[in-house]
Design an enzyme around this catalytic site. Structure first.
Site, PDB file in Angstrom:
ATOM      1  N   HIS A  48      16.490  34.966  97.926  1.00 59.23           N
ATOM      2  CA  HIS A  48      17.520  33.981  98.121  1.00 59.23           C
ATOM      3  C   HIS A  48      17.983  33.697  96.535  1.00 59.23           C
ATOM      4  O   HIS A  48      17.073  33.917  95.586  1.00 59.23           O
ATOM      5  CB  HIS A  48      17.003  32.813  98.543  1.00 59.23           C
ATOM      6  CG  HIS A  48      17.976  31.673  98.569  1.00 59.23           C
ATOM      7  ND1 HIS A  48      19.156  31.756  98.805  1.00 59.23           N
ATOM      8  CD2 HIS A  48      17.627  30.509  98.176  1.00 59.23           C
ATOM      9  CE1 HIS A  48      19.679  30.491  98.637  1.00 59.23           C
ATOM     10  NE2 HIS A  48      18.746  29.743  98.105  1.00 59.23           N
ATOM     11  N   ASN A  97      24.479  29.749  94.190  1.00 62.02           N
ATOM     12  CA  ASN A  97      23.683  29.513  95.471  1.00 62.02           C
ATOM     13  C   ASN A  97      24.611  29.363  96.539  1.00 62.02           C
ATOM     14  O   ASN A  97      25.296  28.528  96.878  1.00 62.02           O
ATOM     15  CB  ASN A  97      22.848  28.409  95.243  1.00 62.02           C
ATOM     16  CG  ASN A  97      21.956  28.258  96.512  1.00 62.02           C
ATOM     17  OD1 ASN A  97      22.183  28.844  97.449  1.00 62.02           O
ATOM     18  ND2 ASN A  97      20.893  27.627  96.194  1.00 62.02           N
ATOM     19  N   CYS A 149      19.177  27.366 103.454  1.00 62.35           N
ATOM     20  CA  CYS A 149      19.096  28.684 102.571  1.00 62.35           C
ATOM     21  C   CYS A 149      18.110  29.646 103.087  1.00 62.35           C
ATOM     22  O   CYS A 149      18.263  30.689 102.779  1.00 62.35           O
ATOM     23  CB  CYS A 149      18.896  28.220 101.367  1.00 62.35           C
ATOM     24  SG  CYS A 149      19.832  27.199 100.505  1.00 62.35           S
TER      25      CYS A 149
HETATM   26  O1  UT7 Z   1      18.377  26.938  97.846  1.00 61.99           O
HETATM   27  C1  UT7 Z   1      17.312  26.063  97.417  1.00 61.99           C
HETATM   28  C2  UT7 Z   1      18.376  25.161  96.547  1.00 61.99           C
HETATM   29  N1  UT7 Z   1      18.043  24.595  95.043  1.00 61.99           N
HETATM   30  C3  UT7 Z   1      17.167  25.126  94.174  1.00 61.99           C
HETATM   31  O2  UT7 Z   1      16.694  26.149  94.235  1.00 61.99           O
HETATM   32  C4  UT7 Z   1      17.242  24.496  93.054  1.00 61.99           C
HETATM   33  C5  UT7 Z   1      15.770  24.388  92.249  1.00 61.99           C
HETATM   34  N2  UT7 Z   1      15.978  23.431  90.986  1.00 61.99           N
HETATM   35  C6  UT7 Z   1      16.465  23.863  89.991  1.00 61.99           C
HETATM   36  O3  UT7 Z   1      16.953  25.043  89.853  1.00 61.99           O
HETATM   37  C7  UT7 Z   1      16.442  22.928  88.628  1.00 61.99           C
HETATM   38  O4  UT7 Z   1      15.634  21.683  89.062  1.00 61.99           O
HETATM   39  C8  UT7 Z   1      17.890  22.392  88.586  1.00 61.99           C
HETATM   40  C9  UT7 Z   1      18.748  23.697  87.730  1.00 61.99           C
HETATM   41  C10 UT7 Z   1      18.590  21.983  89.281  1.00 61.99           C
HETATM   42  C11 UT7 Z   1      17.793  21.256  87.347  1.00 61.99           C
HETATM   43  O5  UT7 Z   1      17.117  21.940  85.932  1.00 61.99           O
HETATM   44  P1  UT7 Z   1      15.947  20.862  85.528  1.00 61.99           P
HETATM   45  O6  UT7 Z   1      15.347  21.489  84.484  1.00 61.99           O
HETATM   46  O7  UT7 Z   1      15.033  20.464  86.439  1.00 61.99           O
HETATM   47  O8  UT7 Z   1      16.851  19.644  84.968  1.00 61.99           O
HETATM   48  P2  UT7 Z   1      16.573  18.125  85.263  1.00 61.99           P
HETATM   49  O9  UT7 Z   1      17.425  17.767  86.709  1.00 61.99           O
HETATM   50  O10 UT7 Z   1      15.414  17.622  84.868  1.00 61.99           O
HETATM   51  O11 UT7 Z   1      17.613  17.556  84.492  1.00 61.99           O
HETATM   52  C12 UT7 Z   1      17.529  17.502  82.920  1.00 61.99           C
HETATM   53  C13 UT7 Z   1      18.616  17.009  82.020  1.00 61.99           C
HETATM   54  C14 UT7 Z   1      18.942  15.592  82.528  1.00 61.99           C
HETATM   55  O12 UT7 Z   1      19.237  14.824  81.453  1.00 61.99           O
HETATM   56  P3  UT7 Z   1      18.355  13.791  80.589  1.00 61.99           P
HETATM   57  O13 UT7 Z   1      18.025  12.896  81.655  1.00 61.99           O
HETATM   58  O14 UT7 Z   1      17.171  14.768  80.192  1.00 61.99           O
HETATM   59  O15 UT7 Z   1      18.876  13.495  79.711  1.00 61.99           O
HETATM   60  C15 UT7 Z   1      20.165  15.936  83.281  1.00 61.99           C
HETATM   61  O16 UT7 Z   1      21.111  14.646  83.390  1.00 61.99           O
HETATM   62  O17 UT7 Z   1      19.779  17.565  82.311  1.00 61.99           O
HETATM   63  C16 UT7 Z   1      20.972  16.954  82.735  1.00 61.99           C
HETATM   64  N3  UT7 Z   1      21.733  17.735  83.785  1.00 61.99           N
HETATM   65  C17 UT7 Z   1      22.881  18.199  83.428  1.00 61.99           C
HETATM   66  N4  UT7 Z   1      23.371  18.519  81.976  1.00 61.99           N
HETATM   67  C18 UT7 Z   1      24.543  19.563  81.823  1.00 61.99           C
HETATM   68  C19 UT7 Z   1      21.732  17.571  84.947  1.00 61.99           C
HETATM   69  N5  UT7 Z   1      22.543  18.563  85.426  1.00 61.99           N
HETATM   70  C20 UT7 Z   1      23.371  18.850  84.538  1.00 61.99           C
HETATM   71  C21 UT7 Z   1      24.395  19.694  84.203  1.00 61.99           C
HETATM   72  N6  UT7 Z   1      24.795  19.835  83.042  1.00 61.99           N
HETATM   73  N7  UT7 Z   1      24.986  20.344  85.234  1.00 61.99           N
END
Ligand code: UT7
Length: 321
Positions: free
Chosen positions: A248, A278, A115
């Protein structure tokens, strides 16, 4: 002293916008509310089957060349930043050079910094031009990330989209790119990767994007603030003189956090993550071109662009547009 200035920008988004609700309709276990709240993404674009990164790059490149008003044959350097190239080799840049009909024997190569690839490409092009070795560069970020997404992994497949952005950078007596900074720390390679390889006619390992979202989030917020300050200091300009931050486009919360750390109000920040998702190496030049064509970014304004990506890699550039 030879400077490098942006002469024109262009971009390409394939197909129709695919909304969060469209993803739900396609069977992904997610919701518009979850995606919007966590990322600010409303929609993204996906290339049709068979459409390659070089095809998107070519459209963006032609638009940038038209905006620059230069002759294609005058481009003596083509750099494409991509993690989703058409082939293992030759480089996507050589395919773009051929597609444009450039036959002047100039250099063409790809940059792989995920990225942050476009920021790497821009910094490299600036150094080639400042050295006097090249006079007019086409710098492109082009991705078909939809090809490396695991559609059963809802934590990643909702985040990314396809697209391309390009700019023409040319030698000038007037300063344009005033400072750049590039960094990497390979110790973090495993938190964002596609850990597969091809050998003996087979894929070995995992051909899909894998990410530790929270680790990436923490790392991105920290380094983006640091590298922004680094280029501001290196260019010897004030925070107040920056007209636009073009970051980005990964997550609106990361963008807001960076703007806050720099003391920049959000009305000085270009955001397209809501409608592009993204697009990895394409995200910064896509956002830049959208803002230029929308009349937001105008000649004479000061820009801070920055990126962060797998590797980990991160970088920024301070540019007088
Ligand atoms: O170019 C660089 C690329 N990447 C980034 O910039 C990503 C940086 N990270 C992020 O933006 C965030 O970490 C995410 C948006 C990817 C995820 O957000 P988060 O607040 O860190 O969520 P998490 O991974 O801790 O997941 C929280 C919950 C989980 O459920 P439980 O275990 O709490 O019941 C996941 O299973 O959200 C659930 N979850 C979803 N639910 C609905 C994960 N993905 C999804 C989804 N829809 N798409």
């Amino acid at each position: 002293m030879i400077h490098a200035r942006i002469a024109g920008t262009g971009s390409c988004l394939p197909g129709e916008a695919v909304t969060n609700d469209d993803l739900v309709a396609r069977g992904i276990d997610t919701s518009d509310e979850w995606i919007m709240t966590r990322t600010g993404i409303r929609a993204r674009h996906f290339a049709a089957p068979g459409v390659t990164a070089s095809e998107l790059a070519l459209v963006a490149a032609r638009r940038a060349i038209e905006a620059a008003g230069c002759a294609t044959e005058d481009i003596d350097l083509v750099i494409v930043a991509t993690s989703t190239p058409d082939y293992i080799f030759p480089s996507t840049a050589t395919l773009v050079q051929d597609g444009l009909g450039i036959r002047n024997g100039g250099a063409a190569f790809d940059v792989q910094a995920v990225c942050c690839g476009f920021v790497y490409g821009l910094a490299i092009a600036e150094k080639f031009i400042a050295s006097g070795s090249h006079r007019r560069a086409l710098v492109i970020g082009a991705e078909v990330f939809s090809r490396i997404l695991d559609w059963s992994d809802r934590a990643t497949c909702v985040l990314f989209g396809d697209g391309a952005g390009a700019l023409v950078l040319e030698a000038s007596a007037v300063p344009g790119v005033r400072a750049t900074a590039l960094h990497a720390d390979g110790g973090h390679h495993s938190i964002l990767c596609v850990p597969g390889s091809i050998a003996d006619g087979k894929v070995t390992g995992d051909p899909f994007l894998r990410m530790d979202g929270q680790a990436v989030f923490r790392f991105a917020v920290k380094v983006l603030g640091e590298v922004a300050r680094e280029v501001i200091n290196r260019a010897g300009v004030s925070h107040e003189s920056i007209d636009w931050l073009v970051p980005h486009q990964a997550n609106i919360r990361i963008i807001q956090s960076t703007a806050k750390r720099l003391g920049l109000p959000m009305d000085k920040v270009v955001t397209t993550v809501d409608r592009h998702g993204n697009t990895s190496a394409a995200s910064v030049p896509l956002a830049l071109d959208c803002a230029v064509r929308a009349g937001q970014i105008r000649a004479g304004q000061r820009l801070l662009i920055e990126g962060v990506g797998g590797g980990f890699t991160w970088g920024a550039a301070l540019i007088d547009f």
